[in-house]
Design an enzyme around this catalytic site. Structure first.
Site, PDB file in Angstrom:
ATOM      1  N   GLU A 136      -4.065   1.931  -4.448  1.00 48.13           N
ATOM      2  CA  GLU A 136      -3.241   2.163  -4.808  1.00 48.13           C
ATOM      3  C   GLU A 136      -2.232   0.953  -3.883  1.00 48.13           C
ATOM      4  OE1 GLU A 136      -5.422   4.192  -0.794  1.00 48.13           O
ATOM      5  OE2 GLU A 136      -5.462   3.885  -2.878  1.00 48.13           O
ATOM      6  N   ASP A 172       0.974  -1.523  -0.032  1.00 45.43           N
ATOM      7  CA  ASP A 172       0.401   0.266  -0.073  1.00 45.43           C
ATOM      8  C   ASP A 172       1.225   0.994   0.115  1.00 45.43           C
ATOM      9  OD1 ASP A 172      -2.594   1.105   0.087  1.00 45.43           O
ATOM     10  OD2 ASP A 172      -1.564   2.175   1.308  1.00 45.43           O
ATOM     11  N   HIS A 219      -4.200  14.151  -9.575  1.00 43.78           N
ATOM     12  CA  HIS A 219      -3.991  12.954  -9.845  1.00 43.78           C
ATOM     13  C   HIS A 219      -3.819  12.796 -11.361  1.00 43.78           C
ATOM     14  CE1 HIS A 219      -7.426  11.460  -7.422  1.00 43.78           C
ATOM     15  NE2 HIS A 219      -7.871  12.709  -7.591  1.00 43.78           N
ATOM     16  N   ASN A 221      -1.974  12.333  -3.609  1.00 42.70           N
ATOM     17  CA  ASN A 221      -3.591  12.977  -4.798  1.00 42.70           C
ATOM     18  C   ASN A 221      -3.547  14.053  -4.393  1.00 42.70           C
ATOM     19  OD1 ASN A 221      -3.472  10.755  -6.991  1.00 42.70           O
ATOM     20  ND2 ASN A 221      -4.864   9.615  -6.288  1.00 42.70           N
ATOM     21  N   ASP A 261      -0.915   8.734 -10.898  1.00 42.53           N
ATOM     22  CA  ASP A 261      -0.577   8.028 -11.529  1.00 42.53           C
ATOM     23  C   ASP A 261       0.365   7.791 -12.240  1.00 42.53           C
ATOM     24  OD1 ASP A 261      -3.419   7.725 -11.871  1.00 42.53           O
ATOM     25  OD2 ASP A 261      -4.026   8.766 -13.806  1.00 42.53           O
TER      26      ASP A 261
END
Length: 644
Positions: free
Chosen positions: A543, A499, A512, A507, A516
């Site tokens: 994630e 994680d 975002h 983010n 990514d």
């Protein structure tokens, strides 16, 4: 036969005891389902024996000087539904008590008890493990009612004939009625419990369906839905759909179209199977294969409808591509000259065009009027024109092809030079046949290309578009495969659950697109860290990443996890929302090995999740679970890692 008030009281008391016992018996099954079988049978034996003793202590008079009770009903019922152990135990207790009571009729009483226990137990054995039905209960009641009359034979000779003539029929009726009522009560309760269990199973099946399944009332309001329906409609949960309509989730035009189809199904009362274009409120589109079925009550009145939706968006795209390919092929065939040939009923060539000869260049000189079809087939083999025929089965092949000449059908012909021809054979008058032969080589190549395209689409369906790793579906399949293989070979199987720490804050801070890009970098880093071909990396969700490590010990898995954690730190991706200042990961490790108590691959995931949670609770940026002592990490742990 006359029954006074005292006799009625005794009869009603017997019936009441039977009713109470049956009620307790059936209700006990609810809380004894998880008992050991032996304990449950002992409980039934105690209850049946207690009930039998109770009715024996409350006899009722059906003829002056003749007292009876309904003990045989309870004894037979206990053996029939509880099995030999319960029937035998109840019979022994009843027999012992009847012997204790004594009197002139005790031999007859013992015989009646034995007959009842035998009939109930024998009936149970005849069921062969299935649940009894109403017919079985009626047969049991009849056998018990008439079988019990044999007990009269053991009364003193001076009274058994008169007693049998006087009270035989009433006893038969009482035992038949009481046994029937008690048995049917147990059968009905058993059916109810089975139905409840089946409903629970059906609900679990419906919830696990990959397709959408839901029910609506006549006004289009959802009354029930499975999780896939909520996912399709972008709702929070299936419960969020109940009481609402399509207008609450879809654009008005889409909802109106859906409602019009539903109203047609309700009006016609017929099942409808259609393909629907779906447009979500966010503008995304999809195709659904939909079946709408009227939902009726027991009287046959329509009270709503059931809808089954299957997402066929991918199939529609493939159909469009395939249709386009077919159109191109059709155009090519339209402008292509086909070969035409006619054979008479004696298999002699009557007519052929030049294109027919061109399609068979090595035997073109033989394809003239008067040529025998079998001779042409043999020549195609001898001159090396026909392909796909085994050397030792040439005559069999000739007989098979010749037999098909007079029958309507299509055949594909494979030539040695790589071409494929398609022959359409149609019988005509007088036993003759006309064949149209086309070169379908391009079509065959197109089919091969489409097959390859399907394979590529299948690969894309297993890949996460953002990271390039396996997606969740492919991860589940790979983990199940490795779990089964590990179970067969007793080889260890390790799992890493990863994680990204404080990813939401990342983010929120960087946007975002940056998130990514961060996930892509971590995915590349994970791929570089796990080096063996057998190791599998996947995007588990959001994630979360995961790695399946076959033949890897707990120590090796921990060391590999530490390598990845350090590699992520070396990327030094700035993260102001983390107390570390850079992007870090927390990793949970679980391992299935020899002697492991893990019983399913879901348990392996759960343990890795628990370890991941512990790593996050311990401050993040760490590996948790399956870790050996620190002293062992430097020696045996690294040796285990190197043995991977």
């Amino acid at each position: 036969m006359t029954i006074d008030s005292a006799s009625w009281s005794g009869l009603l008391a017997n019936v009441a005891i039977i009713a109470i016992l049956i009620s307790v018996w059936t209700q006990s099954q609810t809380w004894t389902d998880r008992w050991p079988k032996t304990g449950y049978l002992v409980l039934l034996s105690v209850m049946a024996s207690a009930g039998t003793l109770a009715v024996m202590n409350l006899p009722f008079e059906i003829q002056p000087g003749v007292n009876i009770d309904l003990r045989t009903t309870l004894i037979a019922i206990s053996g029939f539904f509880g099995g030999p152990l319960v029937g035998l135990a109840t019979g022994i207790v009843a027999a012992a008590y009847r012997f204790y009571l004594g009197g002139a009729g005790w031999p007859a009483g013992l015989v009646g008890i034995g007959i009842a226990a035998g009939i109930g137990t024998f009936g149970h054995l005849l069921l062969r493990g299935r649940n009894p039905d109403r017919r079985d209960v009626l047969v049991l009641a009849a056998a018990l009612a008439f079988g019990g009359l044999f007990g009269f034979l053991f009364l003193p000779a001076s009274i058994w004939l008169s007693a049998l003539a006087a009270v035989g029929i009433p006893i038969v009726i009482l035992i038949f009625v009481s046994t029937t009522i008690a048995g049917l009560a147990i059968v009905q309760e058993t059916r109810r419990r089975v139905a409840a269990a089946e409903n629970q199973i059906y609900r679990a099946i419906i919830d696990s369906l990959p397709d959408s399944l839901n029910a609506k009332d006549l006004d289009g309001r959802f009354t029930a839905a499975n999780p896939r329906t909520a996912e399709l409609m972008m709702a929070e949960s299936p419960q969020a759909l109940v009481g609402r309509t399509d207008f609450d989730f879809y654009p008005a035009e889409t909802a109106k179209a859906f409602r019009a189809d539903e109203e047609k199904v309700i009006a016609d009362g017929k099942t409808m199977s259609i393909e629907q274009r779906l447009v979500h409120r966010d503008g995304s589109k999809a195709w659904l294969s939909t079946m709408k079925v009227p939902l009726r009550d027991d009287a046959g009145k329509i009270i709503g409808l059931i809808t089954h939706n299957r997402d066929i968006t991918d199939r529609k795209h493939l159909e469009t591509e395939f249709a386009e390919s077919q159109r191109r092929l059709s155009d090519a065939l339209t402008f292509m000259a086909d070969g035409l040939v006619m054979f008479d009923k004696n298999e002699r060539l009557v007519f052929c065009n030049e294109q027919y000869r061109t399609l068979f260049p090595k035997t073109a000189d033989l394809r003239v009027p008067g040529a025998q079809f079998r001779d042409l087939l043999r020549a195609t083999i001898e001159r090396g024109e026909q392909g796909g025929v085994e050397a030792g089965k040439i005559e069999e092949w000739i007989d098979r092809v010749a037999a098909s000449l007079g029958k309507a059908g299509d055949q594909e012909i494979q030539l040695v030079d790589g071409r494929w021809l398609h022959a359409r054979v149609r019988p005509i008058a007088d036993g003759a046949s006309l064949s149209v032969i086309s070169d379908i080589t391009h079509q065959k190549q197109a089919e091969t290309s489409l097959s390859e395209l399907n394979e590529r689409l299948e690969a894309l369906a297993r890949t996460d578009a953002l990271t390039g790793l396996l997606n969740r579906r492919a991860f589940d399949e790979a983990l199940e495969h490795e779990f089964r293989r590990g179970a067969r070979t007793a080889a260890p199987l390790s799992l890493l659950m990863i994680d990204v720490d404080h990813f939401k804050a990342f983010n929120d801070t960087y946007g975002h697109p940056a998130g990514d890009d961060c996930l892509r970098k971590l995915a590349q880093c994970l791929q570089q860290t796990i080096k063996r071909p057998a190791d599998t990396a996947a995007r588990y969700g959001g994630e979360e990443l995961a790695a399946i490590l076959p033949d890897t010990s707990p120590e090796g898995a921990v060391l590999l996890a530490e390598d990845f954690r350090n590699a992520v730190r070396e990327l030094a991706i700035p993260h102001s929302g983390s107390d570390k200042g850079i992007v870090t990961v927390s990793i949970g490790v679980s391992t299935l090995g020899r002697g492991s108590t893990i019983g399913a691959h879901d348990d392996l995931v759960d343990r890795a999740d628990e370890a991941l949670y512990a790593a996050k609770e311990a401050g993040r940026d760490r590996v948790q679970g399956g870790r050996p002592t620190l002293a062992a990490v430097g020696t045996a742990g690294r040796a285990a890692a190197s043995s991977r």
